[in-house]
Design an enzyme around this catalytic site. Structure first.
Site, PDB file in Angstrom:
ATOM      1  N   LYS A  93       0.859  -1.184   0.000  1.00 33.20           N
ATOM      2  CA  LYS A  93       0.000   0.000   0.000  1.00 33.20           C
ATOM      3  C   LYS A  93       0.886   1.221   0.000  1.00 33.20           C
ATOM      4  O   LYS A  93       1.836   1.332   0.779  1.00 33.20           O
ATOM      5  CB  LYS A  93      -0.883   0.009   1.271  1.00 33.20           C
ATOM      6  CG  LYS A  93      -1.839   1.190   1.318  1.00 33.20           C
ATOM      7  CD  LYS A  93      -3.093   0.927   0.535  1.00 33.20           C
ATOM      8  CE  LYS A  93      -3.875   2.185   0.188  1.00 33.20           C
ATOM      9  NZ  LYS A  93      -3.386   2.864  -1.035  1.00 33.20           N
ATOM     10  N   GLN A 114       7.305   3.871   3.868  1.00 26.86           N
ATOM     11  CA  GLN A 114       5.893   3.498   3.870  1.00 26.86           C
ATOM     12  C   GLN A 114       5.652   2.241   4.702  1.00 26.86           C
ATOM     13  O   GLN A 114       4.633   2.128   5.376  1.00 26.86           O
ATOM     14  CB  GLN A 114       5.425   3.277   2.422  1.00 26.86           C
ATOM     15  CG  GLN A 114       3.912   3.313   2.238  1.00 26.86           C
ATOM     16  CD  GLN A 114       3.371   4.725   2.164  1.00 26.86           C
ATOM     17  OE1 GLN A 114       3.920   5.570   1.487  1.00 26.86           O
ATOM     18  NE2 GLN A 114       2.270   4.978   2.849  1.00 26.86           N
ATOM     19  N   LYS A 117       5.523   3.321   8.332  1.00 27.51           N
ATOM     20  CA  LYS A 117       4.356   4.181   8.517  1.00 27.51           C
ATOM     21  C   LYS A 117       3.080   3.342   8.565  1.00 27.51           C
ATOM     22  O   LYS A 117       2.252   3.485   9.463  1.00 27.51           O
ATOM     23  CB  LYS A 117       4.285   5.153   7.325  1.00 27.51           C
ATOM     24  CG  LYS A 117       3.192   6.182   7.402  1.00 27.51           C
ATOM     25  CD  LYS A 117       2.935   6.848   6.050  1.00 27.51           C
ATOM     26  CE  LYS A 117       4.167   7.527   5.478  1.00 27.51           C
ATOM     27  NZ  LYS A 117       3.817   8.414   4.346  1.00 27.51           N
ATOM     28  N   LYS A 129       5.444   1.700  -3.079  1.00 25.76           N
ATOM     29  CA  LYS A 129       5.369   3.063  -3.622  1.00 25.76           C
ATOM     30  C   LYS A 129       5.661   2.986  -5.113  1.00 25.76           C
ATOM     31  O   LYS A 129       6.337   2.081  -5.566  1.00 25.76           O
ATOM     32  CB  LYS A 129       6.417   3.949  -2.950  1.00 25.76           C
ATOM     33  CG  LYS A 129       6.086   5.416  -3.000  1.00 25.76           C
ATOM     34  CD  LYS A 129       5.211   5.818  -1.844  1.00 25.76           C
ATOM     35  CE  LYS A 129       4.800   7.265  -1.933  1.00 25.76           C
ATOM     36  NZ  LYS A 129       4.135   7.689  -0.690  1.00 25.76           N
ATOM     37  N   GLY A 168      -2.578   8.229  -4.313  1.00 27.07           N
ATOM     38  CA  GLY A 168      -1.895   9.430  -4.783  1.00 27.07           C
ATOM     39  C   GLY A 168      -0.676   9.784  -3.949  1.00 27.07           C
ATOM     40  O   GLY A 168      -0.412   9.209  -2.902  1.00 27.07           O
ATOM     41  N   ASP A 169       0.080  10.723  -4.461  1.00 24.79           N
ATOM     42  CA  ASP A 169       1.201  11.353  -3.752  1.00 24.79           C
ATOM     43  C   ASP A 169       1.423  12.653  -4.542  1.00 24.79           C
ATOM     44  O   ASP A 169       0.497  13.115  -5.239  1.00 24.79           O
ATOM     45  CB  ASP A 169       2.436  10.423  -3.755  1.00 24.79           C
ATOM     46  CG  ASP A 169       3.503  10.851  -2.744  1.00 24.79           C
ATOM     47  OD1 ASP A 169       3.392  10.488  -1.570  1.00 24.79           O
ATOM     48  OD2 ASP A 169       4.459  11.569  -3.121  1.00 24.79           O
ATOM     49  N   THR A 213      -4.306  13.474   5.189  1.00 26.62           N
ATOM     50  CA  THR A 213      -2.887  13.600   5.547  1.00 26.62           C
ATOM     51  C   THR A 213      -2.670  14.872   6.366  1.00 26.62           C
ATOM     52  O   THR A 213      -2.001  14.855   7.415  1.00 26.62           O
ATOM     53  CB  THR A 213      -2.005  13.587   4.294  1.00 26.62           C
ATOM     54  OG1 THR A 213      -2.390  12.477   3.476  1.00 26.62           O
ATOM     55  CG2 THR A 213      -0.531  13.465   4.649  1.00 26.62           C
ATOM     56  N   ASN A 244      -2.251  19.353  -1.627  1.00 28.67           N
ATOM     57  CA  ASN A 244      -3.308  18.752  -0.822  1.00 28.67           C
ATOM     58  C   ASN A 244      -2.940  18.652   0.666  1.00 28.67           C
ATOM     59  O   ASN A 244      -3.747  18.985   1.535  1.00 28.67           O
ATOM     60  CB  ASN A 244      -3.610  17.370  -1.422  1.00 28.67           C
ATOM     61  CG  ASN A 244      -4.388  16.487  -0.494  1.00 28.67           C
ATOM     62  OD1 ASN A 244      -3.811  15.749   0.301  1.00 28.67           O
ATOM     63  ND2 ASN A 244      -5.696  16.590  -0.558  1.00 28.67           N
ATOM     64  N   SER A 380      -6.772   5.788   3.703  1.00 27.77           N
ATOM     65  CA  SER A 380      -6.852   4.900   2.538  1.00 27.77           C
ATOM     66  C   SER A 380      -7.270   3.501   2.983  1.00 27.77           C
ATOM     67  O   SER A 380      -8.069   2.835   2.313  1.00 27.77           O
ATOM     68  CB  SER A 380      -5.497   4.808   1.826  1.00 27.77           C
ATOM     69  OG  SER A 380      -5.314   5.890   0.943  1.00 27.77           O
TER      70      SER A 380
HETATM   71  N1  GLU Z   1       1.197   9.028  -0.517  1.00 29.46           N
HETATM   72  C1  GLU Z   1       0.651   8.999   0.789  1.00 29.46           C
HETATM   73  C2  GLU Z   1       1.722   8.629   1.788  1.00 29.46           C
HETATM   74  O1  GLU Z   1       2.848   9.045   1.621  1.00 29.46           O
HETATM   75  C3  GLU Z   1      -0.613   8.148   0.872  1.00 29.46           C
HETATM   76  C4  GLU Z   1      -0.480   6.732   0.434  1.00 29.46           C
HETATM   77  C5  GLU Z   1      -1.801   5.974   0.361  1.00 29.46           C
HETATM   78  O2  GLU Z   1      -2.845   6.519   0.648  1.00 29.46           O
HETATM   79  O3  GLU Z   1      -1.739   4.777   0.009  1.00 29.46           O
HETATM   80  O4  GLU Z   1       1.535   7.986   2.769  1.00 29.46           O
END
Ligand code: GLU
Length: 448
Positions: A93, A114, A117, A129, A168-169, A213, A244, A380
Site C-alpha cells: 500500500k 511506507q 508508517k 510506492k 496518490g502522492d 494527511t 493537498n 486509505s
Molecule cells: N502518498 C501517501 C503517503 O505518503 C498516501 C499513500 C496511500 O494513501 O496509500 O503515505
C-alpha cells in the site's frame, strides 16, 4: 551493544553497495537502522533470521516504459515504477508520485518509509510506492489522461485489492486516480474499487481521504503539544507547500485555534500576517491550478517572497508539507532560534539528518513523517474497509476514526521512546514501534 552496532553498520554498508547512487534511499535506511541497536540486542532472533537485511531489500521492483502522445501528436516517453517493498502486514500500500525528480532512489526511500508508517497505523497494510518522472506541470487535461492510461496499461497486471493498492502522492490527486481507475476497469472488465484509493466520492471514494494527511498531521502535533501541556491555541504556524497536504493542514490548524501565516510553492512564499485566507488558496490551487503568487492580486496586504525561504519566518509550530529534504541544518537552527517548539512532518522525510539532529538536541516536539503523516494512508485503509463492505461512512464517523488512529500512533511512539530510554524522541519511538510489528510478522511467516 558495540557488537550489535558493528553488525548494523555492516548491513548499512551492504545497502550502499547494492543500491549505488540512491542517496535518498540510503538516508531513509540509515535513519531507521540507527534506531534499531537496542531492539536487536533484545531480540537476537531478528539478527539470526536476517530480518533487517530482508526489510532493506524490496520484495519486488517493477520498472517500465510509459509511452504517450502529447497534444501536438509528438511521442513522449517516461519511466514508470512500482516498488513492492514488504507484504508481511497486508497488501502493498502506498502512493504514486508523478514528478520530474522521480527515479528509483526516490521511490525506494518512499517505499521503505511506507512500510514503517503503515505498520504504525495498526491497520493491515504492507508497504509499497510507485510513480513516474512525468511532469504534470503545464500539461493539458487530455495529456494527463493519456499519460495515466498508458501508465495503467502496464501497472494493472501487478496490482489488485489483495495484492497491491496504489493511491496518490505528489502530482497524483483525484483527477489522476480517476483516469487510472477508468483504464483499470476497462482493461480488466472488473469494477474493483479496492484496487486504488483516493477515488471520487460517487465511485468508491471515502469522505475525509482528501483531508486526511493534513488533518492527521495536525492531530499528531496536537497530541505532541498536549503531552507538553500545551495546545495550538494562538500559535503562529508555518506550513510549507500548497498542495493537498498543506491545504488541509492549514484548515485543521485554523480549526484548532492556531494561525497559519505562510505557505509556499516551488517558486516562492506567501506571507500573510493576518493569517492565510484558505478559501482563496483552495480556489487558486484546487480549482484554477494556479501559482500561489496570485494570492497577492486580491490580498494586497500579503507579501510574496520570490525564491524566499519560508523557514526564515518566526513561528512556534512548523509543518513541512512540500517534499523531501526541504529543511536543512541551517533552517532547523533558524526555526529553533526563532522560538519554534513543535515540528510535524506532513511531507515524507522533509528534514535532512543534520536538521533532525538539531531538533532532537533542542528537545523540541519533533514528529517525523512516518508517524505524523500516517493519517493519509490510514484513511486509505479505511477506504479499503468501506469498499470491502460495500459501505460508505459519514464525514464525522471517518474523521473520528482518523483522529483516534493518530492519537494511538502518538501514544505508541511516545511510550516506545520512553521504554527504550529516550523519552520524547519520536524518531526512535516511530522507527522501533513500526519495525517490531513487521519483524514479528516476518519471523512468523518463515523464510519467504
Ligand atoms: N502518498 C501517501 C503517503 O505518503 C498516501 C499513500 C496511500 O494513501 O496509500 O503515505
Amino acid at each position: 551493544m558495540a557488537q550489535v552496532d558493528a553488525k548494523i553498520e555492516t548491513m548499512y554498508q551492504e545497502v550502499l553497495k547494492r543500491n549505488p547512487g540512491e542517496t535518498e534511499f540510503h538516508q531513509a535506511v540509515l535513519e531507521v537502522l540507527e534506531s534499531l541497536g537496542p531492539v536487536v540486542a533484545k531480540h537476537p532472533e531478528y539478527l539470526e533470521r536476517r530480518i533487517i537485511e530482508r526489510i532493506c531489500e524490496p520484495e519486488r521492483q517493477i520498472i517500465f516504459r510509459v509511452p504517450w502522445q502529447d497534444d501536438k501528436g509528438k511521442v513522449q516517453i517516461n519511466r514508470g515504477f512500482r516498488v513492492e517493498f514488504n507484504s508481511s502486514l497486508g497488501p502493498y500500500k502506498g502512493g504514486l508520485r508523478f514528478h520530474p525528480s522521480v527515479y528509483l532512489g526516490i521511490i525506494k526511500f518512499l517505499g521503505f518509509e511506507q512500510c514503517f508508517k503503515n505498520s504504525l497505523t495498526g491497520l493491515p497494510i504492507g508497504g509499497g510506492k510507485g510513480g513516474s518522472d512525468f511532469d504534470p506541470k503545464g500539461k493539458s487535461d487530455d495529456e494527463v489522461m493519456r499519460f495515466c492510461q498508458s501508465f495503467m496499461t502496464e501497472l494493472y497486471r501487478h496490482i489488485g485489492e489483495h495484492t497491491d493498492v496504489p493511491a496518490g502522492d505528489i502530482g497524483v490527486g483525484g483527477r489522476e486516480i480517476g483516469y487510472m481507475f477508468g483504464q483499470y476497469k476497462r482493461i480488466t472488465n472488473r469494477y474493483e474499487p479496492g484496487v486504488l484509493t483516493g477515488k471520487g466520492l460517487t465511485w468508491g471514494g471515502s469522505l475525509v481521504r482528501t483531508e486526511a494527511t493534513g488533518y492527521g498531521a495536525t492531530f499528531f502535533v496536537n497530541e505532541m503539544l498536549k503531552a507538553r501541556k500545551d495546545s495550538f491555541d494562538g500559535k503562529t504556524c508555518l506550513v510549507s507547500g500548497s498542495g493537498n497536504v498543506a491545504i488541509y493542514t492549514i484548515e485543521k490548524i485554523h480549526q484548532l485555534g492556531g494561525k497559519c501565516v505562510a505557505c509556499s510553492d516551488s517558486n516562492g512564499v506567501i506571507y500573510d500576517e493576518k493569517g492565510l485566507d484558505l478559501d482563496l488558496i483552495k480556489q487558486l490551487k484546487e480549482v484554477e491550478r494556479r501559482r500561489i503568487e496570485d494570492y497577492t492580486k486580491t490580498h494586497k496586504h500579503a507579501k510574496y517572497i520570490a525564491k524566499g525561504n519560508i523557514w526564515d519566518i518566526p513561528c512556534q509550530v512548523a509543518m513541512p508539507s512540500a517534499t523531501q529534504n526541504e529543511i536543512n541544518g541551517k533552517d532547523a537552527a533558524t526555526l529553533v532560534k526563532n522560538g519554534c517548539i513543535a515540528v510535524g512532518e506532513g511531507a515524507n522525510m522533509p528534514t535532512t539528518p543534520e536538521g533532525v539532529k538539531i531538533f532532537l538536541d533542542a528537545k523540541i516536539a519533533y514528529g517525523p513523517g512516518k508517524a505524523a503523516n500516517a493519517g493519509g494512508v490510514a484513511t486509505s485503509a479505511l477506504e479499503m474497509q468501506q469498499n470491502a463492505g460495500r459501505d460508505s461512512w459519514t464525514f464525522e464517523f471517518t474523521e473520528k476514526k482518523l483522529e483516534d488512529i493518530m492519537i494511538n500512533i502518538h501514544r505508541n511512539c511516545f511510550d516506545t521512546a520512553a521504554e527504550y530510554g529516550a523519552p520524547g524522541n519520536y524518531v526512535l519511538g516511530a522507527n522501533i514501534c513500526g519495525f517490531i510489528k513487521i519483524a514479528n510478522a516476518m519471523v512468523a511467516h518463515g523464510l519467504v
